[in-house]
Design an enzyme around this catalytic site. Structure first.
Site, PDB file in Angstrom:
ATOM      1  N   ASN A  13      -7.678 -35.863 -22.609  1.00  0.00           N
ATOM      2  CA  ASN A  13      -6.257 -35.695 -22.929  1.00  0.00           C
ATOM      3  C   ASN A  13      -5.995 -36.589 -24.142  1.00  0.00           C
ATOM      4  O   ASN A  13      -5.885 -37.805 -23.997  1.00  0.00           O
ATOM      5  CB  ASN A  13      -5.392 -36.120 -21.731  1.00  0.00           C
ATOM      6  N   LYS A  15      -3.436 -36.845 -25.900  1.00  0.00           N
ATOM      7  CA  LYS A  15      -2.037 -37.295 -26.001  1.00  0.00           C
ATOM      8  C   LYS A  15      -1.559 -37.137 -27.452  1.00  0.00           C
ATOM      9  O   LYS A  15      -1.948 -36.187 -28.117  1.00  0.00           O
ATOM     10  CB  LYS A  15      -1.903 -38.720 -25.475  1.00  0.00           C
ATOM     11  N   HIS A  98       2.030 -34.064 -16.498  1.00  0.00           N
ATOM     12  CA  HIS A  98       1.478 -35.397 -16.716  1.00  0.00           C
ATOM     13  C   HIS A  98       2.559 -36.439 -16.464  1.00  0.00           C
ATOM     14  O   HIS A  98       3.734 -36.204 -16.752  1.00  0.00           O
ATOM     15  CB  HIS A  98       0.941 -35.513 -18.152  1.00  0.00           C
ATOM     16  N   GLU A 100       3.408 -38.964 -18.015  1.00  0.00           N
ATOM     17  CA  GLU A 100       4.196 -39.324 -19.205  1.00  0.00           C
ATOM     18  C   GLU A 100       5.295 -38.289 -19.444  1.00  0.00           C
ATOM     19  O   GLU A 100       6.376 -38.626 -19.907  1.00  0.00           O
ATOM     20  CB  GLU A 100       3.264 -39.460 -20.420  1.00  0.00           C
ATOM     21  N   GLU A 170      -3.791 -38.723 -10.835  1.00  0.00           N
ATOM     22  CA  GLU A 170      -3.636 -39.815 -11.789  1.00  0.00           C
ATOM     23  C   GLU A 170      -2.625 -40.824 -11.262  1.00  0.00           C
ATOM     24  O   GLU A 170      -1.411 -40.647 -11.452  1.00  0.00           O
ATOM     25  CB  GLU A 170      -3.151 -39.272 -13.140  1.00  0.00           C
ATOM     26  N   GLY A 176      -3.645 -45.922 -18.781  1.00  0.00           N
ATOM     27  CA  GLY A 176      -3.524 -46.716 -19.999  1.00  0.00           C
ATOM     28  C   GLY A 176      -3.344 -48.199 -19.742  1.00  0.00           C
ATOM     29  O   GLY A 176      -2.993 -48.960 -20.639  1.00  0.00           O
ATOM     30  N   SER A 216      -7.614 -44.770 -16.777  1.00  0.00           N
ATOM     31  CA  SER A 216      -8.536 -45.810 -17.244  1.00  0.00           C
ATOM     32  C   SER A 216      -9.990 -45.545 -16.866  1.00  0.00           C
ATOM     33  O   SER A 216     -10.756 -46.473 -16.603  1.00  0.00           O
ATOM     34  CB  SER A 216      -8.102 -47.200 -16.751  1.00  0.00           C
TER      35      SER A 216
END
Ligand code: 13P
Length: 256
Positions: A13, A15, A98, A100, A170, A176, A216
Site C-alpha cells: 500500500n 499510500k 483503510h 486512514e 490492521e 506506521g 509495521s
C-alpha cells in the site's frame, strides 16, 4: 493447517507516495525481485500511478490495485473514481476501508460495505481492512469490534463474492508506528476473523479467504507473522516503498 486452500498475498500500500518517475523506478526494480515469488504480489498505488503500473507490470506476476474506489457508477461526485474506471485500465485489486480513510476521510462501515459491493460487481478484488484502535484493545473489546466490522462491511455480499475478497487485519495502533502486533496477537485475530466468516458463510468459504496482517510488517518480523496458520501474507505500507525490503517479505510469504 488449511493454508493450501487459499493464496498468501503480499500487497504493498504505497499510500500518498511516489511521483510517476519514482513509481517507474520502483516498479522496474521490483520486477526481477518479484519474479520468483510463489505468493500473490500486488502493488496498490495512487491513482496517478495506476496506468503506469498496469503498463509496466504487463506479462509479470505483479498485479495492480487502487487505494480506494467510489460506490456509484458515475455522476456528480467531484474527485471520486468509479470501479468501472479502474477495471477499464486493467486494475485488479482495490483497498477498501483503510483505517486512514476511516480516521481522516469519514469512511464508515456503511460506505465500506457499499464500496465493497460496487468493487465486486465490477470484477475488482477488494482488500477490506478491519482493525481495532488501541483503546478498544485495552478495553478488551477487540473481538466485538472486528466482528462488527466484518458483519457490516460484508453485509449482503454473497458467499461466492466473499471468496474473492481479501480481508486485511490492521490493528490501528500498529500502523506506521513501528509497533507490530506479536505473531500471537496477529494469529489470534486472524483466526477470529476466519471463525466469524465460518459462522456467516460456512467453513469452506472461510477456509478459502485470504486474511492478511498489516501494521509495521518489515523484513525482520515478516517470517514469524506469515508463518502463522491463519495469516495469509500482509498489507504493507512503509516496507513496500523499498524494493529490497518488499522482496524479503515476498520471500517470507513464499516460504510461509
Ligand atoms: P505500515 O506498514 O507503514 O505500518 O502501514 C501498514 C498499512 O497501513 C498498510 O495498509
Amino acid at each position: 493447517m488449511n493454508k493450501e486452500l487459499r493464496q498468501a498475498i503480499i500487497a504493498g500500500n504505497w499510500k500518498m507516495n511516489k511521483t510517476r518517475p519514482e513509481a517507474k523506478a520502483l516498479i522496474e526494480e521490483l520486477k526481477p525481485i518479484a519474479a520468483n515469488a510463489s505468493c500473490g504480489v500486488v502493488i496498490c498505488v495512487p491513482y496517478t500511478n495506476l496506468e503506469t503500473a498496469v503498463e509496466l507490470t504487463k506479462g509479470t506476476n505483479i498485479k495492480v490495485g487502487a487505494e480506494n474506489v467510489h460506490f456509484e457508477k458515475s455522476g456528480a461526485f467531484t474527485g471520486e473514481i468509479s470501479a468501472d474506471m479502474l477495471t477499464e485500465i486493467g486494475v485488479e485489486y482495490v483497498i477498501i476501508g483503510h483505517s486512514e480513510r476511516r480516521q481522516y476521510f469519514g469512511e464508515t462501515d456503511e460506505t465500506v460495505n457499499k464500496r465493497t459491493k460496487a468493487a465486486l460487481a465490477a470484477g475488482l478484488k477488494p482488500i477490506v481492512c478491519v482493525g481495532e484502535l488501541l483503546w478498544e484493545r485495552e478495553c478488551d473489546i477487540t473481538e466485538e469490534v472486528i466482528a462488527r466490522q466484518i458483519k457490516l462491511d460484508l453485509f449482503d455480499v454473497s458467499a461466492e463474492d466473499v471468496k474473492k475478497t481479501v480481508i486485511a487485519y490492521e490493528p490501528v495502533w500498529a500502523i506506521g508506528t513501528g509497533k507490530t502486533a506479536t505473531a500471537e496477537q496477529a494469529q489470534e485475530v486472524c483466526a477470529f476473523i476466519r471463525a466469524t466468516l465460518a459462522k456467516l458463510y460456512g467453513q469452506d468459504v472461510a477456509d478459502a479467504v485470504t486474511i492478511q496482517y498489516g501494521g509495521s510488517m518489515n523484513p525482520k518480523n515478516a517470517s514469524e507473522l506469515v508463518a502463522q496458520p491463519d495469516v495469509d501474507g500482509g498489507l504493507i505500507g512503509g516496507a513496500s516503498l523499498k524494493a529490497a525490503d518488499f522482496g524479503v517479505l515476498l520471500d517470507a510469504a513464499s516460504n510461509g
